[in-house]
Design a protein around this motif. Structure first.
Motif: not given
Length: 112
Positions: A41-61
């Motif tokens: 999965v590739l996405e922009p770094i901008a935090t406001r564009l991807v507020p769902w990223w931390p949850t997805c990261t935890a699940r992937s880890l």
């Protein structure tokens, strides 16, 4: 569902989806990883564009994945350089984040 051993890439698409659809898509990507596919999965770094990223990261880890942030210097084509100058931007570095879950190796003997 992709076959085990295949790879799935979702690049700059999840952040464009409505919340409910994105949640479903993330669930399907993680299901594919559990079933033996590699997932990137590739996405922009901008935090406001991807507020769902931390949850997805935890699940992937939890599935043995890794999370990275990338900053890659590039040589801009002249047209991009001129656009940047005209509008006050600077695209000399590409920035993005990634989640990668490698395919799980299965032991052929364990399949019987």
């Amino acid at each position: 569902m992709p076959r085990p051993g295949t790879g799935v890439v979702a690049a700059y698409v999840l952040n464009e989806l409505p919340d409910a659809v994105r949640t479903l898509m993330i669930d399907r990507l993680l299901d594919a990883a559990r079933a033996g596919s590699s997932v990137l999965v590739l996405e922009p770094i901008a935090t406001r564009l991807v507020p769902w990223w931390p949850t997805c990261t935890a699940r992937s880890l939890e599935l043995g994945g890794r999370a990275d942030e990338w900053r890659v210097p590039i040589d801009r084509p002249d047209l991009v350089r001129r656009f940047d100058t005209a509008v006050g931007l600077d695209h000399r570095t590409l920035t993005f984040r990634s989640l990668f879950i490698p395919a799980r190796r299965t032991d052929p003997a364990a399949r019987g």
